[in-house]
Design an enzyme around this catalytic site. Sequence first.
Site, PDB file in Angstrom:
ATOM      1  N   CYS A 106       0.820  -1.204   0.000  1.00  0.00           N
ATOM      2  CA  CYS A 106       0.000   0.000   0.000  1.00  0.00           C
ATOM      3  C   CYS A 106       0.864   1.270   0.000  1.00  0.00           C
ATOM      4  O   CYS A 106       1.629   1.493  -0.911  1.00  0.00           O
ATOM      5  CB  CYS A 106      -0.977  -0.054   1.170  1.00  0.00           C
ATOM      6  SG  CYS A 106      -2.472   0.913   0.954  1.00  0.00           S
ATOM      7  N   HIS A 107       0.766   2.107   1.041  1.00  0.00           N
ATOM      8  CA  HIS A 107       1.504   3.363   1.124  1.00  0.00           C
ATOM      9  C   HIS A 107       2.935   3.190   1.623  1.00  0.00           C
ATOM     10  O   HIS A 107       3.702   4.157   1.650  1.00  0.00           O
ATOM     11  CB  HIS A 107       0.767   4.346   2.043  1.00  0.00           C
ATOM     12  CG  HIS A 107      -0.463   4.930   1.436  1.00  0.00           C
ATOM     13  ND1 HIS A 107      -1.658   4.246   1.385  1.00  0.00           N
ATOM     14  CD2 HIS A 107      -0.675   6.123   0.844  1.00  0.00           C
ATOM     15  CE1 HIS A 107      -2.565   5.003   0.794  1.00  0.00           C
ATOM     16  NE2 HIS A 107      -1.994   6.143   0.453  1.00  0.00           N
TER      17      HIS A 107
END
Length: 177
Positions: A106-107
């Site tokens: 993800c991030h």
Amino acid sequence: MRVAFLVAPEGVERVELTEPWQAVGDAGGERVLISTEPGEIQSFDHLDKAASFPVDLTVAEASAADYDGLVLPGGVANADDLRTDAGAVAFAKSFFDAGKPVAAICHASWTLVEAGVLRGRTLTSWPSLRTDLRNAGATWVDEQVHVCTSGPNTLITSRNPGDLKAFNATFVPAFGG
């Protein structure tokens, strides 16, 4: 297999920590929770507070030499906090310097942008990081999980919590589990 999980004191996406953590445990591996501060970290279910977890070591106490691989769970606040901490960035970079595998979801790739280790690499992430990753010299792809071996180490990335099954099935064997 001994795996470091690097998270900020607050903001890690709970499921992006707990599911890879469980996968390493299910494979018989040792898991170590590392953060920038001692005590406990606060996880989140998107924007809502979730469970807290005890920190095993701080980045100041940890060394890549002691681990077979590094997992970087996501969470917007988690990744944003880690990328502004010089110790966390140096710890993540040390796995690349040592040629050890890194898995990010993800991030989490924001920390790797800051570490300056993505030039010439191909990876996936949450779509909003696409421009940041390209500006860091990486090629961004929209895939459930991507394995990049075109650098000093294996880099395994995934987009979001919906990809965790594939992410776990890919990174655990790459880490020796």
